[in-house]
Design a protein around this motif. Structure first.
Motif, mmCIF file in Angstrom:
data_model
loop_
_atom_site.group_PDB
_atom_site.id
_atom_site.type_symbol
_atom_site.label_atom_id
_atom_site.label_comp_id
_atom_site.label_asym_id
_atom_site.label_seq_id
_atom_site.Cartn_x
_atom_site.Cartn_y
_atom_site.Cartn_z
ATOM 1 N N TRP A 257 0.853 -1.180 0.000
ATOM 2 C CA TRP A 257 0.000 0.000 0.000
ATOM 3 C C TRP A 257 0.892 1.234 0.000
ATOM 4 O O TRP A 257 1.819 1.333 0.801
ATOM 5 C CB TRP A 257 -0.915 0.013 1.222
ATOM 6 N N GLN A 258 0.629 2.173 -0.906
ATOM 7 C CA GLN A 258 1.442 3.380 -1.015
ATOM 8 C C GLN A 258 0.528 4.593 -1.154
ATOM 9 O O GLN A 258 -0.536 4.512 -1.771
ATOM 10 C CB GLN A 258 2.380 3.318 -2.237
ATOM 11 N N ARG A 259 1.000 5.711 -0.587
ATOM 12 C CA ARG A 259 0.282 6.967 -0.734
ATOM 13 C C ARG A 259 1.287 8.108 -0.833
ATOM 14 O O ARG A 259 2.329 8.083 -0.154
ATOM 15 C CB ARG A 259 -0.655 7.210 0.449
ATOM 16 N N ARG A 260 0.975 9.097 -1.661
ATOM 17 C CA ARG A 260 1.797 10.296 -1.804
ATOM 18 C C ARG A 260 0.936 11.539 -1.595
ATOM 19 O O ARG A 260 -0.243 11.550 -1.968
ATOM 20 C CB ARG A 260 2.448 10.358 -3.187
ATOM 21 N N TRP A 261 1.529 12.595 -1.025
ATOM 22 C CA TRP A 261 0.827 13.851 -0.850
ATOM 23 C C TRP A 261 1.837 14.982 -0.715
ATOM 24 O O TRP A 261 3.047 14.736 -0.583
ATOM 25 C CB TRP A 261 -0.094 13.789 0.374
ATOM 26 N N GLN A 262 1.364 16.208 -0.763
ATOM 27 C CA GLN A 262 2.201 17.392 -0.623
ATOM 28 C C GLN A 262 1.977 18.012 0.757
ATOM 29 O O GLN A 262 0.876 18.509 1.044
ATOM 30 C CB GLN A 262 1.873 18.410 -1.718
ATOM 31 N N ILE B 63 7.213 16.560 -1.720
ATOM 32 C CA ILE B 63 6.324 15.408 -1.850
ATOM 33 C C ILE B 63 6.668 14.413 -0.760
ATOM 34 O O ILE B 63 7.839 14.032 -0.588
ATOM 35 C CB ILE B 63 6.471 14.744 -3.228
ATOM 36 N N ALA B 64 5.671 13.986 -0.014
ATOM 37 C CA ALA B 64 5.847 12.982 1.036
ATOM 38 C C ALA B 64 5.172 11.689 0.604
ATOM 39 O O ALA B 64 4.210 11.698 -0.180
ATOM 40 C CB ALA B 64 5.277 13.471 2.359
ATOM 41 N N ASN B 65 5.672 10.579 1.096
ATOM 42 C CA ASN B 65 5.078 9.292 0.759
ATOM 43 C C ASN B 65 5.101 8.372 1.978
ATOM 44 O O ASN B 65 5.980 8.467 2.843
ATOM 45 C CB ASN B 65 5.800 8.631 -0.407
#
Length: 801
Positions: free
Chosen positions: A447-452, A459-461
């Motif tokens: 499971w992966q997620r990215r956001w600012q 960019i964080a993940n």
């Protein structure tokens, strides 16, 4: 014929069958769309399904499956398994009609007549003569003279007569009628035509003494008729092949041709006769019947013959049965079942054999694949792969995959997050991989997620993953079982600095929990955490003069992560093969999985140069190296990345407007001794297709490579002359000084026949595999069933004037 192609098809058109010699061309051939997969960071493979591939489109009507004679070309994955086959679908076409097209005028709409002379007599008869052109409901009739009886509504027409529908020109529904004279009703559809010729989709032409059209043009009956898709010239009226029949009936709604007392002729010589038969017209993509036969000769099985029989089970399912008989040395029945659903599809391929290779033994295989679209964007995949042994798969030309995987996958991909999971069983067909000591049951989830982030930017993940595998052996060390749970967090920010420099900072924190069983060399439980900090500086320079653009970009990347402690040691199961190229020169970690990671203080240094010429060609160079404060024990002080300084990486690439692309990458030490070198070439232009690669790798026991690798692979196709297309494929092992595989193919295509031949030699020889030579021959007649064009040109005979 080529064995790795599949046919496209559309709607169900009937259940009547026809002999193989005529229905050999029941469907055209197009490359299949095999299920795509991707390589995860742990070396596992997972399916990726396109969101809009056309299969689930137009759901109100629903797709139809296409008849294929054999599975499509094998797509090999990184773990040695074969990608699942995905059925090809086609849209549902409309029936063939001369009239009543969308937008046509109403039945009582008047006709438009253009002529040099038009007269109307006292008996209400209209006579048009001299260059007569009649338009009615989208149909155009050209004739010398037309006499229309206003009382009866009939028309007497003198030729030459030419009836077409210009709105369908160039489409599969185009129909042309040519005649010397005719008596037609008011709609110009039904009636009698003498000295007539009917041309369907500009492929199949039928010449008859008399032709009758009924039911508003739906039924066409031709008496004393000759049918062929070959070009016929006045100076040479004998076609390559033809069918002569007492009567041919064409149904424009079912798109079928019914032959009464047909006789097949080749070069004017009678070959075979039948009481009757039914065949598809050139617009049919799918209909129950025989597919083209295949003649196959192999060293192990002798001379053989395959005759696929395709059965439609509605618009959304079909079965193909293929008996294979070879010189009393094998009796094989191949089966393929496919079904499409509103939210997915499935396909099953299998065979069962009794042969002389293993007398008294029943051999076979079963491959199945399915995928379904679930709510909220989830995709469910199922796959089954099992076989008696690898030799069976090679003897019967099924696949050269040396590992099989059966299991279940679940995926969901969005713009900023991804979830994928799979569990299944591996079956190794390699002689050097015993089933009890290689991981068989394997489970993965990611499971992966990215956001600012709002305040720090960039960019964080966030990533969660689990993995587990089990060996069937209960012995210590060689029967090791292992499970892992991991969490990773990362942050990346890039800024443009003064003077055009680009700066980048990056941080990562990875934590792993391992449970290891049946291996006394490691602790049962291992917990470890690995922080990583990195800073990168790029300074691109660009110059533009005389239309030429040159770009030079030096890059320096500094990375730190703590040295691994001995108590954190875990077995390396997923990162035994390590790549070092321009794609990962600036990577924080070059290991593909989780078990092994790079550590210590290190610097990735490199520079690239690109030249873009105004004429369209481009050349680029990349050079780089990795420097370390001390050797990283993860590389065992061997290989291109071992020691304090890695090997030099030098990569060059070229692409031109002539379709030529060339890439070479080399790894060498300070004394210019090559450890690895790879060259790839691609050349695509009209009449020529080349894809070749050469690989050199030094022996490296840490990667289970105990001998040097020197191998050439090449695939080529070229236009020999008009209508003739040749192909070749080879794989040569220079270290063993022998070829592993060689294949030659030759195809001839003209407007009415396609002949495909191929010969293949497999040089592999072991306790379970023997050298083998096979020869395949396929003949397909044009004009029966819709067919797509293959590579190269088509030889078309030109008539002298």
């Amino acid at each position: 014929m080529h064995r790795k192609w599949r046919a496209k098809n559309a709607r169900k058109t009937g259940r009547k069958t026809a002999p193989a010699w005529l229905l050999a061309a029941c469907a055209g051939l197009v490359p299949a769309a095999a299920g795509a997969q991707t390589l995860m960071t742990d070396g596992q493979t997972l399916p990726i399904y396109e969101q809009d591939d056309g299969f689930l489109s137009n759901r109100n009507v629903g797709p139809a499956l296409a008849p294929t004679e054999t599975p499509d070309d094998n797509q090999r994955l990184a773990d040695g398994t074969e990608a699942p086959h995905r059925p090809t679908s086609a849209s549902r076409p409309a029936s063939v009609h001369i009239s009543n097209a969308p937008g046509a005028a109403a039945d009582n709409s008047p006709a438009t007549v253009l002529a040099d002379s038009v007269t109307l007599d006292a008996q209400d008869r209209l006579t048009a003569s001299g260059g007569v052109v009649v338009w009615h409901q989208g149909t155009r009739l050209i004739a010398s003279r037309v006499i229309y009886d206003g009382k009866t509504g009939g028309a007497v027409i003198e030729g030459p007569i030419h009836v077409t529908k210009p709105g369908l020109r160039g489409t599969q529904d185009e129909t042309i009628v040519i005649a010397q004279s005719a008596q037609l009703d008011a709609n110009l559809q039904d009636g009698i035509l003498r000295g007539a010729r009917l041309v369907l989709a500009r492929e199949m032409q039928m010449a008859a003494r008399e032709m009758r059209r009924e039911q508003n043009g739906r039924i066409t009956v031709l008496d004393n008729v000759v049918a062929s898709s070959c070009q016929i010239c006045a100076e040479d009226p004998i076609p390559l092949w033809e069918v002569r029949a007492r009567r041919i009936t064409h149904d424009a709604q079912t798109r079928q041709l019914h032959f009464d007392q047909p006789q097949f002729r080749a070069f004017g010589v009678p070959v075979a006769s039948f009481p009757s038969l039914t065949a598809p017209d050139p617009t049919v993509e799918r209909m129950t019947g025989f597919l083209r036969p295949q003649f196959r000769t192999t060293s192990a099985l002798g001379v053989g013959f395959k005759l696929p029989y395709f059965i439609t089970l509605g618009d959304h399912a079909d079965v193909t049965l293929t008996p294979y008989l070879a010189a009393s040395r094998t009796s094989t029945l191949e089966l393929r079942y496919r079904q499409a659903f509103s939210n997915g599809e499935m396909e099953w391929n299998g065979a069962i054999s009794r042969d002389d290779i293993e007398p008294g033994e029943t051999r076979g295989y079963l491959f199945g694949a399915a995928r379904f679209e679930l709510p909220r964007g989830y995709m469910l995949g199922l796959q089954v792969q099992m076989a008696k042994d690898r030799a069976y798969l090679l003897d019967y030309d099924i696949t050269d995959a040396d590992r099989l995987w059966s299991g279940v996958t679940l995926d969901r991909v969005r713009r900023d997050r991804m979830m994928t999971a799979r569990i299944g069983n591996y079956e190794s067909l390699r002689d050097d991989e015993p089933d009890d000591t290689t991981p068989s049951l394997v489970a993965d989830a990611l499971w992966q997620r990215r956001w600012q982030p709002n305040y720090i930017g960039g960019i964080a993940n966030l990533e969660w993953s689990t993995h587990a595998h089990r060996r069937s052996s209960n012995e210590d060390v060689i029967g090791r079982d292992m499970a892992r749970g991991s969490v990773g967090m990362g942050w990346l920010r890039t800024e443009i600095l003064p003077y055009g420099m680009v700066g980048e900072v990056q941080g990562q924190l990875n934590a792993d929990l391992y449970h290891i069983k049946q291996d006394s060399n490691y602790d049962d439980w291992v917990v470890r955490a690995d922080p990583t900090l990195a800073a990168e500086l790029r300074w691109p320079f660009a110059r533009h003069a005389d239309g030429v653009t040159q770009i030079i970009e030096p890059v320096a990347q500094l990375i730190w992560s703590p040295d691994r402690e001995e108590e954190d040691k875990v077995p390396n199961e997923d990162s035994t093969l390590i790549e070092f190229d321009e794609g990962n020169l600036y990577s924080l970690d070059r290991f593909p999985g989780w078990d092994a990671t790079e550590s210590g203080l290190r610097a990735n240094l490199g520079v690239s140069w690109t030249r873009i010429d105004p004429e369209g060609w481009q050349i680029g160079l990349t050079a780089g190296r990795v420097l370390r404060s001390h050797p990283d024990p993860a590389f065992n002080d061997s290989g291109p990345l071992g020691g304090k300084a890695s090997d030099w990486l030098l990569s060059a690439n070229y692409s031109g407007t002539n379709g030529l692309a060339l890439v070479n990458r080399a790894l060498f030490d300070d004394s210019f001794s090559l450890s690895r070198n790879e060259t790839r070439l691609g050349w695509l232009r009209p009449g020529l297709q080349i894809s070749a690669g050469y690989l050199w790798m030094d022996a490296d026991p840490s990667e289970d490579r105990f001998e040097d690798v020197s191998e050439l692979t090449a695939i080529a196709g070229w236009q020999v002359r008009d209508g003739w297309w040749a192909s070749a494929e080879t794989r040569y092992d220079f270290s063993a000084d022998r070829a592993q595989k060689t294949q030659l193919g030759l195809e001839y295509r003209n407007e009415c026949v396609t002949v495909e031949m191929s010969v293949e030699r497999r040089f592999s020889d072991s306790d379970t595999l023997n050298e083998d030579t096979s020869f395949d021959l396929g003949i397909r007649l044009g004009g029966f069933g819709k067919q797509s064009s293959g590579p190269g040109t088509v030889a078309r005979r030109a008539c002298l004037r």
